[in-house]
Enzyme design. Structure first.
Site, short mmCIF file in Angstrom:
data_model
loop_
_atom_site.label_atom_id
_atom_site.label_comp_id
_atom_site.label_asym_id
_atom_site.label_seq_id
_atom_site.Cartn_x
_atom_site.Cartn_y
_atom_site.Cartn_z
N ASN A 69 0.81 -1.24 0.00
CA ASN A 69 0.00 0.00 0.00
C ASN A 69 0.84 1.27 0.00
OD1 ASN A 69 0.68 -0.66 2.71
ND2 ASN A 69 -0.91 0.72 3.43
N GLU A 129 3.51 -5.47 12.28
CA GLU A 129 2.58 -4.34 12.09
C GLU A 129 1.49 -4.85 11.16
OE1 GLU A 129 2.86 -1.68 13.74
OE2 GLU A 129 4.89 -1.95 14.47
N CYS A 138 -3.25 1.63 6.27
CA CYS A 138 -3.65 0.89 7.48
C CYS A 138 -4.25 1.82 8.51
CB CYS A 138 -2.44 0.17 8.05
SG CYS A 138 -1.07 1.29 8.37
N GLU A 147 7.39 0.36 16.09
CA GLU A 147 8.42 0.90 15.20
C GLU A 147 8.60 2.38 15.55
OE1 GLU A 147 6.78 -0.15 11.28
OE2 GLU A 147 8.20 -1.82 11.28
P1 NAD Z 1 0.07 -9.43 3.07
O1 NAD Z 1 0.10 -9.88 4.48
O2 NAD Z 1 -0.69 -10.22 2.09
O3 NAD Z 1 1.57 -9.35 2.50
C1 NAD Z 1 2.56 -8.58 3.14
C2 NAD Z 1 3.93 -9.13 2.75
O4 NAD Z 1 4.06 -10.45 3.30
C3 NAD Z 1 4.14 -9.27 1.25
O5 NAD Z 1 5.47 -8.89 0.95
C4 NAD Z 1 3.91 -10.74 1.01
O6 NAD Z 1 4.58 -11.24 -0.13
C5 NAD Z 1 4.49 -11.34 2.29
N1 NAD Z 1 3.98 -12.68 2.62
C6 NAD Z 1 2.80 -13.26 2.27
N2 NAD Z 1 2.72 -14.49 2.80
C7 NAD Z 1 3.85 -14.70 3.51
C8 NAD Z 1 4.33 -15.78 4.31
N3 NAD Z 1 3.64 -16.90 4.49
N4 NAD Z 1 5.54 -15.65 4.92
C9 NAD Z 1 6.25 -14.52 4.77
N5 NAD Z 1 5.86 -13.47 4.01
C10 NAD Z 1 4.66 -13.56 3.41
O7 NAD Z 1 -0.41 -7.92 3.12
P2 NAD Z 1 -0.69 -6.96 1.88
O8 NAD Z 1 -1.95 -7.39 1.24
O9 NAD Z 1 0.55 -6.82 1.09
O10 NAD Z 1 -0.91 -5.56 2.63
C11 NAD Z 1 -2.13 -5.14 3.17
C12 NAD Z 1 -2.15 -5.38 4.66
O11 NAD Z 1 -1.08 -4.70 5.30
C13 NAD Z 1 -3.41 -4.84 5.32
O12 NAD Z 1 -3.88 -5.79 6.24
C14 NAD Z 1 -2.92 -3.60 6.07
O13 NAD Z 1 -3.67 -3.23 7.19
C15 NAD Z 1 -1.55 -4.02 6.45
N6 NAD Z 1 -0.71 -2.86 6.76
C16 NAD Z 1 -0.40 -2.61 8.07
C17 NAD Z 1 0.36 -1.51 8.39
C18 NAD Z 1 0.74 -1.21 9.82
O14 NAD Z 1 1.62 -0.39 10.01
N7 NAD Z 1 0.11 -1.81 10.79
C19 NAD Z 1 0.83 -0.67 7.37
C20 NAD Z 1 0.48 -0.96 6.06
C21 NAD Z 1 -0.29 -2.06 5.75
#
Ligand code: NAD
Length: 478
Positions: free
Chosen positions: A148, A246, A280, A458
């Site tokens: 995002n 996060e 997020c 963080e």
């Molecule tokens: P996601 O969890 O699908 O993927 C995040 C990352 O994890 C990607 O690089 C992905 O390739 C990797 N990944 C996926 N499966 C994995 C596994 N089994 N082991 C290790 N790595 C793996 O999330 P997304 O769809 O890319 O992002 C959206 C999500 O991120 C939303 O839930 C949003 O709320 C969250 N987000 C949180 C924050 C925060 O600061 N809390 C900030 C931004 C986004």
């Protein structure tokens, strides 16, 4: 165009020779290939990072800081190229990438380049001895980030990890890898010693999971969904790895009738729909004190209808494309669910086909009312341009509604009443509370969530503490 991994200071094609499709969400078209990396690349990156660790950890803080500043300078020099790449890759308005994403990526690096020069640890004196805490880098770190805010969140992890003297294997999202790829070229140009940072592209289940389970990777800093965070924790915890997670959010906006109305309305439009609602920290559940509810509803709907949905590159676009087809379909499925759960769509709810971009993934900003607080639409993270609005009567009710979900990332409170602010801010289950503002960031503050939104913090010295291991040394006086 095929992207490359960055391993041991060099750009490398994946050993499999395979690439995943890279999409331009504004047109729904493939425009490149993402290396389909796996265990082999993780092993090579680990060997490089491990070999580089001693020298990087022992480099003076000033020298590490100088190299990071050079990287930040190069991001600033390439601002326009990076902003265009981010917008193309993610579908976000180019104006937003120019104003927020790329400047913040540079600030992240510059901030931690300076913070490390000010970082210190405690000492505890006894009558007959002195204890001092030595904080040393941990070793090889794995960082995993989402789509995002691609370069923004990628650098938010790398910068403190490197500043603290660790070496890093970093995995950007396979959905938006372009700016991380451009960043590898910047690192080469900045003279970052080889192996200090390694950037691996590819699928989370392959390359991400291999990083998490690699015994040499001592800590994992992850930002992404709660589902994946849980999977990572289940692998990393029995290996006793340090983890920072996060994760998702379902943030409430609590609006009282005594608020500064115009400021609240302007900000609420932004906090609902900025980056197509894919931040997020966006407020997705809007709770409004009853006396203000009807006026707010009318004005909010009117203002939302004026938002311009269109090609990310158009100067007047407020709402760009949704990042990917699966995510586009997920958001639409939640709009359908909201209707099934009895919600009324006040505006939006449809897909849009801007001229020349008919196959892109666009959804109107959507406002829904009439849903109970405990329905799925109000409990689960949608992460798109969709918000619900609901009235409340008392402060106690507002708190109860705000805290009802499993998430606890952020909350925004709108009121001019200081005592009420203090009462609510203390009782809200969230890691971040904004009062009469939103996404107002000071990089020194702790950032993170509670409940299913996060583990650890963080930002500022919290990040530097995470990326170092404390050791107490007790010296007896003679
Ligand atoms: P996601 O969890 O699908 O993927 C995040 C990352 O994890 C990607 O690089 C992905 O390739 C990797 N990944 C996926 N499966 C994995 C596994 N089994 N082991 C290790 N790595 C793996 O999330 P997304 O769809 O890319 O992002 C959206 C999500 O991120 C939303 O839930 C949003 O709320 C969250 N987000 C949180 C924050 C925060 O600061 N809390 C900030 C931004 C986004």
């Amino acid at each position: 165009m095929n992207l490359a991994n960055y391993i041991n200071g060099e750009l490398k094609a994946p050993t499999s020779g395979k690439y995943l499709d890279l999409f331009d969400p504004s047109k729904g078209e493939v425009y490149g290939g993402v290396p389909d990396s796996g265990e082999e690349e993780v092993e090579s990156a680990y060997q490089a990072a491990n070999a580089a660790f001693e020298d990087w950890a022992n480099l003076s803080v000033d020298k590490r800081s100088q190299i990071l500043v050079k990287i930040a300078d190069l991001i600033d020099e390439r601002h326009e190229e990076l902003a265009q790449a981010e917008s193309l890759d993610n579908g976000k308005p180019l104006s937003l990438a120019r104003k927020v994403d790329i400047p913040r990526a540079s600030s992240n690096i510059r901030f931690f380049a300076q913070a490390i020069t000010q970082f210190s640890s405690e000492s505890h004196e006894m009558a007959d001895a002195i204890n001092y805490t030595l904080r040393s880098p941990i070793g090889v770190i794995g960082t995993i980030s989402p789509w995002n805010l691609p370069l923004y969140l990628f650098t938010w992890k790398i910068a403190p990890a490197l500043a603290a003297g660790n070496t890093v294997i970093a995995k950007p999202s396979e959905v938006t890898p372009m700016t991380a790829f451009l960043f590898s070229k910047i690192c080469i140009e900045a003279g970052l010693p080889k192996g200090v940072l390694n950037i691996l592209h590819g699928d989370g289940l392959k390359v991400g999971a291999s990083m998490v389970k690699h015994p040499g990777v001592k800590a994992i800093s992850f930002t992404g969904s709660t589902r994946v965070g849980r999977e990572i924790a289940s692998v990393a915890a029995p290996m006793f790895k340090k983890i920072s997670l996060e994760m998702g959010g379902k943030n409430p906006n609590v609006i009282f009738a005594d608020c500064d109305y115009d400021l609240m309305l302007d900000t609420t439009v932004r906090s609902s729909f900025a980056n197509q609602g894919q931040i997020c920290l966006c407020g997705s559940r809007i709770l409004v004190e009853k006396p203000l509810y009807e006026k707010f509803k009318k004005d909010f709907v009117e203002r939302t209808k004026k938002l311009k949905i269109g090609a990310p590159t158009a100067a007047d676009t407020n709402i760009g494309a949704i990042v990917s087809k699966p995510h586009f379909e997920k958001i639409l499925s939640y709009i359908k669910l909201a209707k099934e759960e009895g919600g009324t769509i006040l505006t939006g709810g449809n897909t849009v086909q801007p001229e020349g971009h008919e196959n892109g993934w666009y959804i109107e900003p959507t406002i829904i009312e009439g849903l109970p607080h405990d329905c799925r639409t109000n409990l689960e993270e949608i992460f798109g341009p969709v918000v619900t609005i609901m009235p409340f009567e008392t402060e106690a009710e507002a708190l109860q509604f705000a805290n009802v979900t499993d998430y606890g990332l952020s909350c925004t409170i709108w009121t001019e009443n200081l005592s009420r602010t203090q009462r609510i801010a203390k009782k809200i289950q969230a890691g971040i509370v904004w009062v009469n503002t939103w996404l107002h960031r000071d990089l020194r503050t702790p950032f993170g969530g509670v409940k299913s939104s996060g583990v650890g913090r963080e930002g500022g010295f919290e990040a530097l503490r995470f990326f170092t291991e404390p050791k107490n040394i007790c010296i007896k006086y003679k």
